[in-house]
Each structure stands twice: as structure tokens, then as C-alpha cells.
Design an enzyme around this catalytic site. Structure first.
Site, PDB file in Angstrom:
ATOM      1  N   ILE A 140       0.550  -7.761 -30.567  1.00 16.11           N
ATOM      2  CA  ILE A 140       1.780  -8.379 -30.042  1.00 16.11           C
ATOM      3  C   ILE A 140       2.783  -7.288 -29.648  1.00 16.11           C
ATOM      4  O   ILE A 140       3.469  -7.389 -28.627  1.00 16.11           O
ATOM      5  CB  ILE A 140       2.368  -9.382 -31.067  1.00 16.11           C
ATOM      6  CG1 ILE A 140       1.288 -10.427 -31.415  1.00 16.11           C
ATOM      7  CG2 ILE A 140       3.605 -10.067 -30.501  1.00 16.11           C
ATOM      8  CD1 ILE A 140       1.617 -11.296 -32.604  1.00 16.11           C
TER       9      ILE A 140
ATOM     10  N   TYR B 215      -0.427 -12.612 -47.767  1.00 14.44           N
ATOM     11  CA  TYR B 215       0.086 -12.301 -46.434  1.00 14.44           C
ATOM     12  C   TYR B 215       1.351 -13.117 -46.159  1.00 14.44           C
ATOM     13  O   TYR B 215       2.405 -12.566 -45.835  1.00 14.44           O
ATOM     14  CB  TYR B 215      -0.990 -12.583 -45.376  1.00 14.44           C
ATOM     15  CG  TYR B 215      -0.426 -12.590 -43.979  1.00 14.44           C
ATOM     16  CD1 TYR B 215       0.084 -11.416 -43.423  1.00 14.44           C
ATOM     17  CD2 TYR B 215      -0.353 -13.774 -43.232  1.00 14.44           C
ATOM     18  CE1 TYR B 215       0.639 -11.428 -42.148  1.00 14.44           C
ATOM     19  CE2 TYR B 215       0.199 -13.780 -41.967  1.00 14.44           C
ATOM     20  CZ  TYR B 215       0.699 -12.608 -41.428  1.00 14.44           C
ATOM     21  OH  TYR B 215       1.255 -12.621 -40.187  1.00 14.44           O
TER      22      TYR B 215
ATOM     23  N   ASP C 146       4.501   3.947 -34.877  1.00 17.39           N
ATOM     24  CA  ASP C 146       3.254   3.305 -35.323  1.00 17.39           C
ATOM     25  C   ASP C 146       2.438   4.372 -36.043  1.00 17.39           C
ATOM     26  O   ASP C 146       2.372   5.518 -35.579  1.00 17.39           O
ATOM     27  CB  ASP C 146       2.484   2.773 -34.106  1.00 17.39           C
ATOM     28  CG  ASP C 146       1.461   1.701 -34.490  1.00 17.39           C
ATOM     29  OD1 ASP C 146       1.545   0.586 -33.942  1.00 17.39           O
ATOM     30  OD2 ASP C 146       0.562   1.993 -35.319  1.00 17.39           O
TER      31      ASP C 146
ATOM     32  N   GLY D 219      -3.354  -0.071 -35.237  1.00 21.95           N
ATOM     33  CA  GLY D 219      -3.097  -0.150 -33.800  1.00 21.95           C
ATOM     34  C   GLY D 219      -3.967   0.840 -33.034  1.00 21.95           C
ATOM     35  O   GLY D 219      -4.767   1.571 -33.622  1.00 21.95           O
TER      36      GLY D 219
ATOM     37  N   ALA E  64       5.165  -3.793 -37.346  1.00 15.30           N
ATOM     38  CA  ALA E  64       4.161  -3.097 -38.166  1.00 15.30           C
ATOM     39  C   ALA E  64       3.870  -3.863 -39.454  1.00 15.30           C
ATOM     40  O   ALA E  64       4.756  -4.039 -40.290  1.00 15.30           O
ATOM     41  CB  ALA E  64       4.665  -1.694 -38.502  1.00 15.30           C
TER      42      ALA E  64
ATOM     43  N   PHE F 151       0.212  -5.576 -41.972  1.00 13.88           N
ATOM     44  CA  PHE F 151      -1.174  -6.029 -42.063  1.00 13.88           C
ATOM     45  C   PHE F 151      -1.159  -7.553 -41.878  1.00 13.88           C
ATOM     46  O   PHE F 151      -0.236  -8.230 -42.331  1.00 13.88           O
ATOM     47  CB  PHE F 151      -1.775  -5.669 -43.420  1.00 13.88           C
ATOM     48  CG  PHE F 151      -1.959  -4.180 -43.629  1.00 13.88           C
ATOM     49  CD1 PHE F 151      -2.106  -3.309 -42.557  1.00 13.88           C
ATOM     50  CD2 PHE F 151      -1.992  -3.650 -44.916  1.00 13.88           C
ATOM     51  CE1 PHE F 151      -2.285  -1.944 -42.752  1.00 13.88           C
ATOM     52  CE2 PHE F 151      -2.165  -2.282 -45.126  1.00 13.88           C
ATOM     53  CZ  PHE F 151      -2.308  -1.433 -44.043  1.00 13.88           C
TER      54      PHE F 151
ATOM     55  N   GLY G  60      -8.044 -22.097 -47.548  1.00 16.07           N
ATOM     56  CA  GLY G  60      -6.643 -21.915 -47.167  1.00 16.07           C
ATOM     57  C   GLY G  60      -6.293 -22.345 -45.756  1.00 16.07           C
ATOM     58  O   GLY G  60      -5.189 -22.081 -45.292  1.00 16.07           O
ATOM     59  N   ASP G  61      -7.209 -22.998 -45.038  1.00 15.66           N
ATOM     60  CA  ASP G  61      -6.908 -23.463 -43.680  1.00 15.66           C
ATOM     61  C   ASP G  61      -6.287 -24.861 -43.713  1.00 15.66           C
ATOM     62  O   ASP G  61      -6.966 -25.828 -44.060  1.00 15.66           O
ATOM     63  CB  ASP G  61      -8.208 -23.554 -42.854  1.00 15.66           C
ATOM     64  CG  ASP G  61      -8.462 -22.341 -41.984  1.00 15.66           C
ATOM     65  OD1 ASP G  61      -7.503 -21.576 -41.727  1.00 15.66           O
ATOM     66  OD2 ASP G  61      -9.612 -22.158 -41.548  1.00 15.66           O
TER      67      ASP G  61
HETATM   68  N1  UDP Z   1     -11.809 -20.626 -36.807  1.00 16.66           N
HETATM   69  C1  UDP Z   1     -13.161 -20.990 -36.799  1.00 16.66           C
HETATM   70  N2  UDP Z   1     -14.071 -19.978 -36.738  1.00 16.66           N
HETATM   71  C2  UDP Z   1     -13.731 -18.656 -36.678  1.00 16.66           C
HETATM   72  C3  UDP Z   1     -12.365 -18.317 -36.675  1.00 16.66           C
HETATM   73  C4  UDP Z   1     -11.441 -19.329 -36.741  1.00 16.66           C
HETATM   74  O1  UDP Z   1     -13.502 -22.156 -36.851  1.00 16.66           O
HETATM   75  O2  UDP Z   1     -14.629 -17.812 -36.634  1.00 16.66           O
HETATM   76  C5  UDP Z   1     -10.797 -21.688 -36.877  1.00 16.66           C
HETATM   77  C6  UDP Z   1      -9.923 -21.595 -38.108  1.00 16.66           C
HETATM   78  O3  UDP Z   1     -10.479 -22.313 -39.161  1.00 16.66           O
HETATM   79  C7  UDP Z   1      -8.616 -22.207 -37.598  1.00 16.66           C
HETATM   80  C8  UDP Z   1      -8.600 -21.855 -36.109  1.00 16.66           C
HETATM   81  O4  UDP Z   1      -9.950 -21.539 -35.768  1.00 16.66           O
HETATM   82  O5  UDP Z   1      -8.668 -23.603 -37.717  1.00 16.66           O
HETATM   83  C9  UDP Z   1      -7.734 -20.676 -35.783  1.00 16.66           C
HETATM   84  O6  UDP Z   1      -8.061 -19.616 -36.665  1.00 16.66           O
HETATM   85  P1  UDP Z   1      -7.516 -18.141 -36.486  1.00 16.66           P
HETATM   86  O7  UDP Z   1      -8.151 -17.291 -37.548  1.00 16.66           O
HETATM   87  O8  UDP Z   1      -7.682 -17.726 -35.060  1.00 16.66           O
HETATM   88  O9  UDP Z   1      -5.961 -18.272 -36.732  1.00 16.66           O
HETATM   89  P2  UDP Z   1      -5.135 -18.882 -37.991  1.00 16.66           P
HETATM   90  O10 UDP Z   1      -4.868 -20.316 -37.640  1.00 16.66           O
HETATM   91  O11 UDP Z   1      -5.958 -18.708 -39.212  1.00 16.66           O
HETATM   92  O12 UDP Z   1      -3.884 -18.077 -37.997  1.00 16.66           O
END
Ligand code: UDP
Length: 316
Positions: free
Chosen positions: A8, A136, A27, A32, A69, A71, A278-279
């Protein structure tokens, strides 16, 4: 700017220089890429080096700092929380300390929707409480809180931009997304098209219309522009504020796959895999505050356009 050699950051450098701004990039190149930034603008320095930052500010007085900057890998932060708190929190504190020492009073901070954790409502407003579910997101929430105190005590005014899913690449092909290892959906789908190696779709049993997770994909150039508007507002005396940056429209993983197939004209090989820890099922921004307060609006709200810029970069 810190972190200007990252994804970004490098796009924001391009936007700033295109618009005639004078930029210095700090940086350490740990994540990067040296070739992502004009060598004339780059100072290779670790943000923990407060004295080094003070020297940069003294050599090159600046009106504002955009702080990228950090992680950014959620999974890594669950294994190595210490490096996330050291780099993202202590590193930010070092930067803000150097700013106070040299009288730099404006900061734009790269924050994240991860500060909200697993919100139950959608779209998400900035008024939701901090509820991060990984180190994070916690590191970004902690840094936002440090900024609240620096505002109160040192009059350091700041804008925190809580990014949703940054994606796409410079429309002129000058920069793009390069993470190592790559964990983001769009670059992984494009890689799968190129290599034939299937992508894992993390879960198709979520409570969403097609069972896959919904995210708000925001073009990196639109995201970069939000930083510039934030700097301009701060320089005009605007108070500290926190904003979501997203388009307000969500797309499921399956919809992103379909978009990649339309743009590339090829099938995406994928397999349905277990959910990733965690999604949240859905993360979509309410970006009304950003639109009203800073006059921002996305120039690339169309998912196919976003994917097309990423594909253009991936083909290089
Ligand atoms: N996702 C997926 N397979 C992958 C990477 C991501 O199905 O290999 C899904 C992930 O579960 C989420 C969406 O794609 O629902 C976006 O994930 P990403 O890691 O790009 O961004 P995040 O939403 O975690 O910030």
C-alpha cells in the site's frame, strides 16, 4: 512515510508524487521491496531507531507522516505475537516519539478492520468497540490508543484508516501486490490460473448466500487516495479521527473466483478446504464517514476492474 516499499505504501508514494508532493520513505526493507520505491526517496532505516528517525526529520522537515511500516500476517501473529507487538506497537511508539521530538504534528496511520474482530453487524461502523481476535488486530488497536493519548498530551493529530481488503494494482502497471508468502485471495487466485495449482477455498458452509466468506475489496489506488485526503484534512486543522476504508459492497470468495475467470478468460482451479481460523463470515465497511468527512469516493468500485489491474501486474 514509513513502509513505503510495501504494497500500500508504494502505491501511495506513486499517488503522492503524481500529485506533486515531496516524499521521503523510511523502510527497513524487511518485508518491502527495494525496487518498489524510487531510490532517491528511500532511507533504509528501522523504525525502532528513534534517533535515526529524528535525524531524518531534521534533515528533511515534513508536515505529516503516513505510517505504513508493520507486519500484516494474521496467521504469523498467532505464532509470533512478540514480533507483532515489538514491530507494530513499539515501532510505532518510536516513530511517534521522534515526531514529537521534532515537532511533526500530523500522522496518518495504517489501521485495519481487524480491530473489530468478529462483528455481529454488517456493514461495520467506526462506532463498534475494539474486539480484536488476533495479535495483529490487537497491535493496531493498541497503536490507535497510543495515538489517542498523543493527541491529548502532545497535540499530535492523527487519522487512523481502518482498511478492509486492499487489492488490485497501480492502473498504469508501475506497482502491485508482492507478499512473501502470499496469503491474500486475489493474488493467490491469479497465481493458480498461471500455475494450475489449486487454491484452497477456506470453507463453504458459512451463513452467507453461497456459503463462502464475504469481504469488501478496495482498490489500492483508492486506498492510497484516502491517505492523501487525510493528510490534506489534517494540514487544514482537522481533528483526529478514525475512518473505515472500503467500498461498502461485499463479494463472496466464489464471486471473486468468477471475477478472476471473467478477467483472465481461464478457469480457476480450486478445492474446498476447512475454514481458516478467525475468519468472520462477512466484513463489509460502512465508509459513510470517510465519504462525508473527507469527500472520498472509490474510483475503482468494480471488482472486475480491481482484478484486471492485479492481473495486468501479475502478467509482468
Ligand atoms: N481465502 C481463501 N483462500 C485463500 C486465501 C483467502 O478462501 O487461499 C478467503 C479467506 O478465507 C477470506 C477471503 O478469502 O474469506 C479474503 O482473505 P484474505 O486473506 O485475502 O484477506 P482477509 O479477509 O483475511 O484480510
Amino acid at each position: 512515510m514509513t513502509g513505503g516499499a510495501g504494497y500500500i505504501g508504494s502505491h501511495t508514494v506513486l499517488q503522492l508524487t503524481d500529485q506533486g508532493y515531496d516524499v521521503v520513505v523510511v523502510d527497513d526493507l524487511s518485508r518491502g521491496y527495494k525496487d518498489a520505491v524510487d531510490p532517491k526517496l528511500l532511507r533504509v532505516l528501522d523504525i525502532h531507531d528513534t534517533a535515526g528517525l529524528v535525524r531524518v526529520f531534521e534533515e528533511k522537515p515534513c508536515d505529516a507522516v503516513i505510517h505504513f511500516a508493520a507486519f500484516i500476517a494474521v496467521g504469523e501473529s498467532m505464532r509470533l505475537p512478540e514480533i507483532y507487538f515489538a514491530n507494530n506497537v513499539a515501532g510505532s511508539l518510536s516513530l511517534f516519539t521522534a515526531m514529537v521530538k521534532t515537532g511533526v504534528k500530523h500522522a496518518v496511520f495504517s489501521s485495519t478492520a481487524a480491530v473489530y474482530g468478529m462483528p455481529k453487524t454488517s456493514p461495520i461502523s467506526e462506532d463498534l468497540p475494539y474486539a480484536p481476535i488476533n495479535p495483529y488486530g490487537e497491535s493496531k488497536a493498541m497503536t490507535e490508543r497510543i495515538l489517542n493519548w498523543f493527541d491529548r498530551i502532545h497535540e499530535l493529530r492523527s487519522v487512523c484508516l481502518r482498511y478492509f481488503n486492499a487489492s488490485g494494482a497501480d492502473p498504469d502497471g508501475r506497482a502491485g501486490e508482492r507478499h512473501d508468502p502470499e496469503t491474500h485471495l486475489i493474488p493467490l487466485l491469479l497465481r493458480a490460473v498461471k500455475t494450475g495449482e489449486p487454491v484452497n477455498v477456506f470453507g463453504d458452509d458459512y451463513p452467507t448466500p453461497d456459503g463462502t466468506c464475504i469481504r469488501d475489496y478496495i482498490h489500492v489506488t483508492d486506498l492510497a487516495q484516502a491517505h492523501i485526503l487525510a493528510v490534506e484534512a489534517l494540514l487544514k486543522g482537522a481533528p483526529s479521527k478514525k475512518f473505515n476504508v472500503g467500498t461498502g459492497k461485499g463479494f463472496s470468495v466464489r464471486e471473486v473466483i468468477q471475477s478472476v475467470e471473467r478477467v483472465t478468460g481461464q478457469k480457476v482451479p480450486y478445492v474446498i478446504s476447512p475454514r481458516r481460523e478467525g475468519d468472520p463470515p462477512e466484513l463489509v465497511a460502512d465508509s459513510g464517514r470517510l465519504q462525508k468527512t473527507l469527500g472520498w469516493s472509490p474510483q475503482f468500485p468494480d471488482l472486475d476492474q480491481i482484478v484486471a489491474t492485479a492481473w495486468n501486474f501479475a502478467l509482468k
